[in-house]
Design an enzyme around this catalytic site. Sequence first.
Site, PDB file in Angstrom:
ATOM      1  N   CYS A  50       6.656  -8.165  26.731  1.00  0.00           N
ATOM      2  CA  CYS A  50       5.320  -6.493  26.836  1.00  0.00           C
ATOM      3  C   CYS A  50       4.512  -6.347  25.510  1.00  0.00           C
ATOM      4  O   CYS A  50       5.214  -6.707  24.417  1.00  0.00           O
ATOM      5  CB  CYS A  50       5.897  -4.960  27.180  1.00  0.00           C
ATOM      6  SG  CYS A  50       4.887  -4.054  26.997  1.00  0.00           S
ATOM      7  N   CYS A  53       5.710  -2.735  23.669  1.00  0.00           N
ATOM      8  CA  CYS A  53       7.081  -2.498  24.133  1.00  0.00           C
ATOM      9  C   CYS A  53       7.624  -3.163  22.180  1.00  0.00           C
ATOM     10  O   CYS A  53       7.276  -3.813  21.751  1.00  0.00           O
ATOM     11  CB  CYS A  53       8.319  -3.452  24.756  1.00  0.00           C
ATOM     12  SG  CYS A  53       8.327  -3.005  25.986  1.00  0.00           S
ATOM     13  N   HIS A 113       9.604   1.561  28.164  1.00  0.00           N
ATOM     14  CA  HIS A 113       9.104   0.273  28.897  1.00  0.00           C
ATOM     15  C   HIS A 113       8.628   1.303  30.964  1.00  0.00           C
ATOM     16  O   HIS A 113       7.446   1.262  30.920  1.00  0.00           O
ATOM     17  CB  HIS A 113       9.291  -0.548  29.045  1.00  0.00           C
ATOM     18  CG  HIS A 113       8.075  -1.912  30.131  1.00  0.00           C
ATOM     19  ND1 HIS A 113       7.219  -1.976  29.072  1.00  0.00           N
ATOM     20  CD2 HIS A 113       7.806  -1.968  31.054  1.00  0.00           C
ATOM     21  CE1 HIS A 113       6.409  -2.575  29.715  1.00  0.00           C
ATOM     22  NE2 HIS A 113       7.291  -2.804  31.647  1.00  0.00           N
ATOM     23  N   ASN A 153      -5.810   5.411  31.518  1.00  0.00           N
ATOM     24  CA  ASN A 153      -5.944   4.873  32.449  1.00  0.00           C
ATOM     25  C   ASN A 153      -4.692   4.178  32.912  1.00  0.00           C
ATOM     26  O   ASN A 153      -4.526   2.799  32.893  1.00  0.00           O
ATOM     27  CB  ASN A 153      -6.559   3.256  32.527  1.00  0.00           C
ATOM     28  CG  ASN A 153      -8.201   3.498  32.399  1.00  0.00           C
ATOM     29  OD1 ASN A 153      -8.981   4.647  33.243  1.00  0.00           O
ATOM     30  ND2 ASN A 153      -8.497   2.208  32.299  1.00  0.00           N
ATOM     31  N   SER A 161      -3.927  -3.227  32.461  1.00  0.00           N
ATOM     32  CA  SER A 161      -3.421  -3.541  32.251  1.00  0.00           C
ATOM     33  C   SER A 161      -1.689  -4.149  32.342  1.00  0.00           C
ATOM     34  O   SER A 161      -0.825  -5.637  32.568  1.00  0.00           O
ATOM     35  CB  SER A 161      -3.851  -4.802  31.089  1.00  0.00           C
ATOM     36  OG  SER A 161      -3.938  -4.397  30.106  1.00  0.00           O
ATOM     37  N   HIS A 164       3.158  -0.836  30.792  1.00  0.00           N
ATOM     38  CA  HIS A 164       3.655   0.366  29.469  1.00  0.00           C
ATOM     39  C   HIS A 164       3.134   1.660  29.410  1.00  0.00           C
ATOM     40  O   HIS A 164       2.108   2.099  29.551  1.00  0.00           O
ATOM     41  CB  HIS A 164       3.894  -0.403  27.747  1.00  0.00           C
ATOM     42  CG  HIS A 164       4.060   0.190  27.100  1.00  0.00           C
ATOM     43  ND1 HIS A 164       5.903  -0.165  27.215  1.00  0.00           N
ATOM     44  CD2 HIS A 164       4.908   1.281  26.197  1.00  0.00           C
ATOM     45  CE1 HIS A 164       7.029   0.469  26.160  1.00  0.00           C
ATOM     46  NE2 HIS A 164       5.906   1.523  25.448  1.00  0.00           N
ATOM     47  N   HIS A 166       0.866   4.286  28.188  1.00  0.00           N
ATOM     48  CA  HIS A 166      -0.140   4.355  27.280  1.00  0.00           C
ATOM     49  C   HIS A 166      -1.831   4.752  26.876  1.00  0.00           C
ATOM     50  O   HIS A 166      -2.169   4.691  28.859  1.00  0.00           O
ATOM     51  CB  HIS A 166      -0.424   2.672  26.720  1.00  0.00           C
ATOM     52  CG  HIS A 166      -1.112   1.288  27.665  1.00  0.00           C
ATOM     53  ND1 HIS A 166      -0.100   1.145  28.516  1.00  0.00           N
ATOM     54  CD2 HIS A 166      -2.453   1.690  28.080  1.00  0.00           C
ATOM     55  CE1 HIS A 166      -1.470   0.695  29.020  1.00  0.00           C
ATOM     56  NE2 HIS A 166      -2.611   0.794  28.230  1.00  0.00           N
ATOM     57  N   GLN A 168      -5.962   5.026  26.020  1.00  0.00           N
ATOM     58  CA  GLN A 168      -6.472   4.082  24.510  1.00  0.00           C
ATOM     59  C   GLN A 168      -7.602   5.899  23.760  1.00  0.00           C
ATOM     60  O   GLN A 168      -7.462   7.334  24.690  1.00  0.00           O
ATOM     61  CB  GLN A 168      -7.322   4.410  25.464  1.00  0.00           C
ATOM     62  CG  GLN A 168      -7.171   2.527  25.769  1.00  0.00           C
ATOM     63  CD  GLN A 168      -7.584   1.415  26.440  1.00  0.00           C
ATOM     64  OE1 GLN A 168      -8.730   1.015  25.477  1.00  0.00           O
ATOM     65  NE2 GLN A 168      -7.367   0.837  27.385  1.00  0.00           N
TER      66      GLN A 168
HETATM   67  P1  H2U Z   1      -5.529  -0.703  29.548  1.00  0.00           P
HETATM   68  O1  H2U Z   1      -4.474   0.560  29.319  1.00  0.00           O
HETATM   69  O2  H2U Z   1      -6.843  -1.282  30.226  1.00  0.00           O
HETATM   70  O3  H2U Z   1      -4.116  -1.828  29.858  1.00  0.00           O
HETATM   71  O4  H2U Z   1      -5.543  -1.195  28.027  1.00  0.00           O
HETATM   72  C1  H2U Z   1      -4.656  -1.661  26.742  1.00  0.00           C
HETATM   73  C2  H2U Z   1      -5.763  -2.187  25.979  1.00  0.00           C
HETATM   74  O5  H2U Z   1      -4.733  -2.913  24.594  1.00  0.00           O
HETATM   75  C3  H2U Z   1      -6.691  -2.649  26.039  1.00  0.00           C
HETATM   76  O6  H2U Z   1      -7.905  -2.216  25.886  1.00  0.00           O
HETATM   77  C4  H2U Z   1      -5.329  -3.783  24.340  1.00  0.00           C
HETATM   78  C5  H2U Z   1      -6.364  -3.970  26.012  1.00  0.00           C
HETATM   79  O7  H2U Z   1      -7.942  -4.711  24.559  1.00  0.00           O
HETATM   80  N1  H2U Z   1      -4.529  -4.656  23.715  1.00  0.00           N
HETATM   81  C6  H2U Z   1      -4.776  -5.109  22.220  1.00  0.00           C
HETATM   82  O8  H2U Z   1      -5.124  -4.127  21.384  1.00  0.00           O
HETATM   83  N2  H2U Z   1      -3.687  -5.622  21.857  1.00  0.00           N
HETATM   84  C7  H2U Z   1      -3.086  -7.229  22.656  1.00  0.00           C
HETATM   85  O9  H2U Z   1      -2.231  -7.372  22.174  1.00  0.00           O
HETATM   86  C8  H2U Z   1      -2.898  -6.629  24.429  1.00  0.00           C
HETATM   87  C9  H2U Z   1      -4.059  -5.421  24.630  1.00  0.00           C
HETATM   88 ZN    ZN Z   2       6.642  -2.372  27.420  1.00  0.00          ZN
END
Ligand code: H2U
Ligand code: ZN
Length: 346
Positions: A50, A53, A113, A153, A161, A164, A166, A168
């Site tokens: 992940c 993590c 996680h 989301n 994606s 975990h 999280h 934004q």
């Molecule tokens: P989601 O909530 O849509 O899964 O978004 C995860 C965000 O994490 C996504 O905007 C960012 C992606 O650009 N990301 C990073 O900043 N670094 C990474 O190594 C992978 C994903």
């Molecule tokens: Zn994680």
Amino acid sequence: MMDWMEFPHRRWNPLTGDWVLVSPQRTRRPWQGRVEPAPAQSQPAFDPQCYLCPGNHRTGGAKNPIYTGAFVFDNDFAALLPGAAPLEFDRGRLLAARAERGICRVVCFSPDHSLTLPRMGVAEIRGVVDTWIEQCRELSRRPEIGYVQIFENRGELMGCSNPHPHGQIWAGETLPTVWRKEQAAQAEYRSTRGACLLCDYLALERQSERVVCENDSFVALVPFWAVWPFEILMVSRRHCPSLETLADAEQNDLSEIMKQITIRYDNLFETSFPYTMGFHQRPTDGAAHEEWHLHAHYCPPLLRSATIPKFMVGYELLAEPQRDLTPESAAARLRELSPRHYLDSR
Ligand code: H2U
Ligand code: ZN
């Protein structure tokens, strides 16, 4: 007298000026559409693969610290950049474009996680709220930032994606479309009626059939004009423009009601309930914005089960959103659920 709520009608959203078509007579039509596979349920507390993590490397190359509470980093694949080149493109007032500066960040809610907001303690969620507030303070001091959009989301169905926990933050220069509509509606209401749109709406909804749950500082309800089957609008009881201006007790109550809402969501179909949620609050242009009333929208896609979402297609894409289940029935179903998470009740 015929009950108008039993027949097709359109409802008005005073926050955006949009309408939604409600067709309560269709609720019993047969379903032969697609069935989504149930998403994987349990996750390990640490996943070496992940990128969120603690201690792991992100796709962009950076390494996460061994964080213990909420953790924020600049999105490695940001949609907005702080130093976009200036641009004013106009061709015959028909083709128009503007440069847009901004900052995108990712907020990990917990190092664990396997957790989700409804499975976190209220004190841990309060840590997330504190982090959001610090972020709002810091970002709003920047001259190029006009608003701070905090959102989460959750779930593969929402295109998330990574499981975990999280969210934004996208902070930009120019008020985006939905904010602009809500700002115009709140300002118009204030100037013509001398009152706040959401304060007046909450007063109308006191003890109404659309309320799902509440505490001393917040009310969560399925709004009269809800588009998504189990959409929730969470509104602060006090007329308060932003997360930053919440009192300490209100910040605790915010953490508590977020847990209440998401527990009920998970309990509805006994699944980790997908949604997009986010806050709307005063823009950060330095003006007082007395018209703004802090609130959050929860927009979950699920309709009938853990695997059957509502699709916004056909008439909805081309004409206007439509729903069969009334907001009142949706609120009754959410209200009747246990306030205890189904995984804790087993
Ligand atoms: P989601 O909530 O849509 O899964 O978004 C995860 C965000 O994490 C996504 O905007 C960012 C992606 O650009 N990301 C990073 O900043 N670094 C990474 O190594 C992978 C994903
Ligand atoms: Zn994680």
